[in-house]
Design an enzyme around this catalytic site. Sequence first.
Site, PDB file in Angstrom:
ATOM      1  N   ALA A  21      72.832  67.578  35.560  1.00  0.00           N
ATOM      2  CA  ALA A  21      71.625  67.185  34.830  1.00  0.00           C
ATOM      3  C   ALA A  21      71.487  65.674  34.691  1.00  0.00           C
ATOM      4  O   ALA A  21      70.371  65.150  34.655  1.00  0.00           O
ATOM      5  CB  ALA A  21      71.629  67.839  33.447  1.00  0.00           C
ATOM      6  N   PRO A  25      64.835  65.763  30.533  1.00  0.00           N
ATOM      7  CA  PRO A  25      65.937  65.951  29.592  1.00  0.00           C
ATOM      8  C   PRO A  25      66.762  67.184  29.931  1.00  0.00           C
ATOM      9  O   PRO A  25      66.283  68.100  30.601  1.00  0.00           O
ATOM     10  CB  PRO A  25      65.218  66.139  28.244  1.00  0.00           C
ATOM     11  CG  PRO A  25      63.889  66.711  28.612  1.00  0.00           C
ATOM     12  CD  PRO A  25      63.528  66.093  29.939  1.00  0.00           C
ATOM     13  N   ASP A  26      67.991  67.178  29.494  1.00  0.00           N
ATOM     14  CA  ASP A  26      68.863  68.338  29.633  1.00  0.00           C
ATOM     15  C   ASP A  26      68.424  69.360  28.588  1.00  0.00           C
ATOM     16  O   ASP A  26      68.557  69.133  27.395  1.00  0.00           O
ATOM     17  CB  ASP A  26      70.320  67.921  29.403  1.00  0.00           C
ATOM     18  CG  ASP A  26      71.299  69.081  29.580  1.00  0.00           C
ATOM     19  OD1 ASP A  26      70.846  70.224  29.712  1.00  0.00           O
ATOM     20  OD2 ASP A  26      72.510  68.823  29.545  1.00  0.00           O
ATOM     21  N   PHE A  27      67.906  70.505  29.034  1.00  0.00           N
ATOM     22  CA  PHE A  27      67.352  71.465  28.075  1.00  0.00           C
ATOM     23  C   PHE A  27      68.406  72.057  27.150  1.00  0.00           C
ATOM     24  O   PHE A  27      68.091  72.618  26.115  1.00  0.00           O
ATOM     25  CB  PHE A  27      66.606  72.594  28.807  1.00  0.00           C
ATOM     26  CG  PHE A  27      67.497  73.594  29.493  1.00  0.00           C
ATOM     27  CD1 PHE A  27      68.009  74.677  28.806  1.00  0.00           C
ATOM     28  CD2 PHE A  27      67.805  73.469  30.837  1.00  0.00           C
ATOM     29  CE1 PHE A  27      68.824  75.608  29.441  1.00  0.00           C
ATOM     30  CE2 PHE A  27      68.614  74.384  31.475  1.00  0.00           C
ATOM     31  CZ  PHE A  27      69.127  75.463  30.770  1.00  0.00           C
ATOM     32  N   ARG A  28      69.697  71.923  27.516  1.00  0.00           N
ATOM     33  CA  ARG A  28      70.739  72.463  26.638  1.00  0.00           C
ATOM     34  C   ARG A  28      71.003  71.567  25.435  1.00  0.00           C
ATOM     35  O   ARG A  28      71.714  71.952  24.513  1.00  0.00           O
ATOM     36  CB  ARG A  28      72.039  72.646  27.430  1.00  0.00           C
ATOM     37  CG  ARG A  28      72.044  73.877  28.305  1.00  0.00           C
ATOM     38  CD  ARG A  28      73.369  74.032  29.024  1.00  0.00           C
ATOM     39  NE  ARG A  28      73.579  72.947  29.976  1.00  0.00           N
ATOM     40  CZ  ARG A  28      73.164  72.987  31.234  1.00  0.00           C
ATOM     41  NH1 ARG A  28      72.492  74.015  31.674  1.00  0.00           N
ATOM     42  NH2 ARG A  28      73.409  71.980  32.054  1.00  0.00           N
ATOM     43  N   GLN A  86      73.181  71.279  40.591  1.00  0.00           N
ATOM     44  CA  GLN A  86      72.938  72.269  39.547  1.00  0.00           C
ATOM     45  C   GLN A  86      71.502  72.169  39.033  1.00  0.00           C
ATOM     46  O   GLN A  86      71.089  72.976  38.213  1.00  0.00           O
ATOM     47  CB  GLN A  86      73.917  72.046  38.390  1.00  0.00           C
ATOM     48  CG  GLN A  86      75.380  72.188  38.784  1.00  0.00           C
ATOM     49  CD  GLN A  86      76.315  71.847  37.640  1.00  0.00           C
ATOM     50  OE1 GLN A  86      76.471  72.616  36.709  1.00  0.00           O
ATOM     51  NE2 GLN A  86      76.930  70.678  37.710  1.00  0.00           N
ATOM     52  N   ASN A  87      70.750  71.171  39.504  1.00  0.00           N
ATOM     53  CA  ASN A  87      69.393  70.952  39.019  1.00  0.00           C
ATOM     54  C   ASN A  87      68.388  71.837  39.749  1.00  0.00           C
ATOM     55  O   ASN A  87      68.611  72.241  40.891  1.00  0.00           O
ATOM     56  CB  ASN A  87      69.020  69.476  39.168  1.00  0.00           C
ATOM     57  CG  ASN A  87      69.907  68.583  38.311  1.00  0.00           C
ATOM     58  OD1 ASN A  87      70.398  69.012  37.265  1.00  0.00           O
ATOM     59  ND2 ASN A  87      70.127  67.360  38.753  1.00  0.00           N
ATOM     60  N   ILE A  88      67.262  72.082  39.087  1.00  0.00           N
ATOM     61  CA  ILE A  88      66.257  73.006  39.615  1.00  0.00           C
ATOM     62  C   ILE A  88      64.919  72.311  39.851  1.00  0.00           C
ATOM     63  O   ILE A  88      63.912  72.969  40.088  1.00  0.00           O
ATOM     64  CB  ILE A  88      66.064  74.194  38.648  1.00  0.00           C
ATOM     65  CG1 ILE A  88      65.611  73.707  37.261  1.00  0.00           C
ATOM     66  CG2 ILE A  88      67.342  75.019  38.532  1.00  0.00           C
ATOM     67  CD1 ILE A  88      65.275  74.824  36.276  1.00  0.00           C
ATOM     68  N   ASP A  89      64.909  70.976  39.807  1.00  0.00           N
ATOM     69  CA  ASP A  89      63.647  70.229  39.806  1.00  0.00           C
ATOM     70  C   ASP A  89      63.128  69.827  41.182  1.00  0.00           C
ATOM     71  O   ASP A  89      62.007  69.339  41.313  1.00  0.00           O
ATOM     72  CB  ASP A  89      63.774  68.972  38.938  1.00  0.00           C
ATOM     73  CG  ASP A  89      65.031  68.177  39.266  1.00  0.00           C
ATOM     74  OD1 ASP A  89      65.247  67.836  40.449  1.00  0.00           O
ATOM     75  OD2 ASP A  89      65.814  67.892  38.331  1.00  0.00           O
ATOM     76  N   HIS A 131      71.456  76.648  41.140  1.00  0.00           N
ATOM     77  CA  HIS A 131      70.742  77.343  40.074  1.00  0.00           C
ATOM     78  C   HIS A 131      69.285  77.617  40.425  1.00  0.00           C
ATOM     79  O   HIS A 131      68.477  77.900  39.541  1.00  0.00           O
ATOM     80  CB  HIS A 131      70.852  76.540  38.773  1.00  0.00           C
ATOM     81  CG  HIS A 131      72.253  76.447  38.267  1.00  0.00           C
ATOM     82  ND1 HIS A 131      72.705  75.420  37.437  1.00  0.00           N
ATOM     83  CD2 HIS A 131      73.340  77.239  38.467  1.00  0.00           C
ATOM     84  CE1 HIS A 131      73.979  75.608  37.162  1.00  0.00           C
ATOM     85  NE2 HIS A 131      74.384  76.701  37.781  1.00  0.00           N
ATOM     86  N   CYS A 158      50.949  88.211  39.009  1.00  0.00           N
ATOM     87  CA  CYS A 158      50.580  88.198  40.417  1.00  0.00           C
ATOM     88  C   CYS A 158      49.077  88.430  40.572  1.00  0.00           C
ATOM     89  O   CYS A 158      48.507  89.335  39.946  1.00  0.00           O
ATOM     90  CB  CYS A 158      51.361  89.281  41.145  1.00  0.00           C
ATOM     91  SG  CYS A 158      50.976  89.434  42.899  1.00  0.00           S
ATOM     92  N   CYS A 215      48.916  92.178  42.629  1.00  0.00           N
ATOM     93  CA  CYS A 215      49.263  93.477  42.025  1.00  0.00           C
ATOM     94  C   CYS A 215      49.379  93.443  40.507  1.00  0.00           C
ATOM     95  O   CYS A 215      49.547  94.482  39.879  1.00  0.00           O
ATOM     96  CB  CYS A 215      50.561  94.005  42.624  1.00  0.00           C
ATOM     97  SG  CYS A 215      52.034  93.092  42.071  1.00  0.00           S
ATOM     98  N   THR A 242      77.362  65.029  35.677  1.00  0.00           N
ATOM     99  CA  THR A 242      77.719  66.338  35.146  1.00  0.00           C
ATOM    100  C   THR A 242      79.013  66.245  34.358  1.00  0.00           C
ATOM    101  O   THR A 242      79.949  65.537  34.748  1.00  0.00           O
ATOM    102  CB  THR A 242      77.863  67.388  36.266  1.00  0.00           C
ATOM    103  OG1 THR A 242      78.365  68.609  35.710  1.00  0.00           O
ATOM    104  CG2 THR A 242      78.797  66.921  37.374  1.00  0.00           C
ATOM    105  N   ASN A 295      80.250  59.518  35.682  1.00  0.00           N
ATOM    106  CA  ASN A 295      79.698  60.153  34.487  1.00  0.00           C
ATOM    107  C   ASN A 295      79.923  59.254  33.283  1.00  0.00           C
ATOM    108  O   ASN A 295      80.917  58.533  33.216  1.00  0.00           O
ATOM    109  CB  ASN A 295      80.357  61.523  34.248  1.00  0.00           C
ATOM    110  CG  ASN A 295      79.500  62.442  33.399  1.00  0.00           C
ATOM    111  OD1 ASN A 295      78.334  62.672  33.716  1.00  0.00           O
ATOM    112  ND2 ASN A 295      80.058  62.961  32.320  1.00  0.00           N
ATOM    113  N   ILE A 346      74.301  56.817  36.615  1.00  0.00           N
ATOM    114  CA  ILE A 346      74.412  57.083  38.051  1.00  0.00           C
ATOM    115  C   ILE A 346      73.305  56.425  38.863  1.00  0.00           C
ATOM    116  O   ILE A 346      73.532  55.946  39.972  1.00  0.00           O
ATOM    117  CB  ILE A 346      74.478  58.600  38.315  1.00  0.00           C
ATOM    118  CG1 ILE A 346      74.798  58.836  39.781  1.00  0.00           C
ATOM    119  CG2 ILE A 346      73.191  59.300  37.885  1.00  0.00           C
ATOM    120  CD1 ILE A 346      75.270  60.225  40.088  1.00  0.00           C
TER     121      ILE A 346
END
Length: 240
Positions: free
Chosen positions: A23, A32-35, A102-105, A120, A149, A152, A190, A213, A231
């Site tokens: 993250a 932001p880190d949602f956690r 690990q990021n999803i962006d 992820h 959808c 359907c 991370t 880090n 980083i």
Amino acid sequence: MEELEKLQKWLDESRSAVFFGGAGVSTESGIPDFRSVDGLYNQSYRYPPETIISRSFFARDPEEFYRFYREKMLWLDAEPNAAHRKLAELERAGRLAAVVTQNIDGLHQKAGSRVVLELHGSVHRNYCMKCHKSFDAAYVKNAPGIPRCDVCGGVVKPDVVLYEESLDDKTLREAVCRIEAADLLVVGGTSLAVYPAAGLIQYYRGNRLVLINRTPTPYDSQADLILTENIGALMGKLRA
């Protein structure tokens, strides 16, 4: 500066480096880190983020899930920062073999990286749980309430790994293979606290493990080089 010069030397000598990121790589792009549970979350949501971003909660209360997801996890206007851009340059220069994230962006791809293993998943891939039609992130972002959808009427789910779900086997296997074959492993942004992703570092067989880090990690004692700068700022100083 001595540590940065050593990292530069190792990158110059590398032909199959792998970058493993979390993250912290995206926070410098304003995501932001949602956690990180803060006062805003406590005021706005009845449940902690880890509960909301779970498969069982998604099934039980998809409307509340999507309220959190849209507000805290869909950052479609975010732009790559210096770390994303440098990693793409290193790949083009033939030094970096893969990015494991690990990021999803999707910011690594937006910066130009081609070999990106998304442990992820990605907010940019979404699918109907009934007929499996695919949808982009804008469709989910702009849909009212629970996105459905347009063919359907089934519920659309993001192709992201929620709590209680397993990582994609194919992505996991390729990440292991890339890390095992790496001549340099750079881990950045991370805390190496989220498993099973963090456990992938154990597959590295080389003697050039670099940790970037701001705070200590459980793997510090195994690292060959530790840098504690942000980083993006650090990667921006490197040559591809």
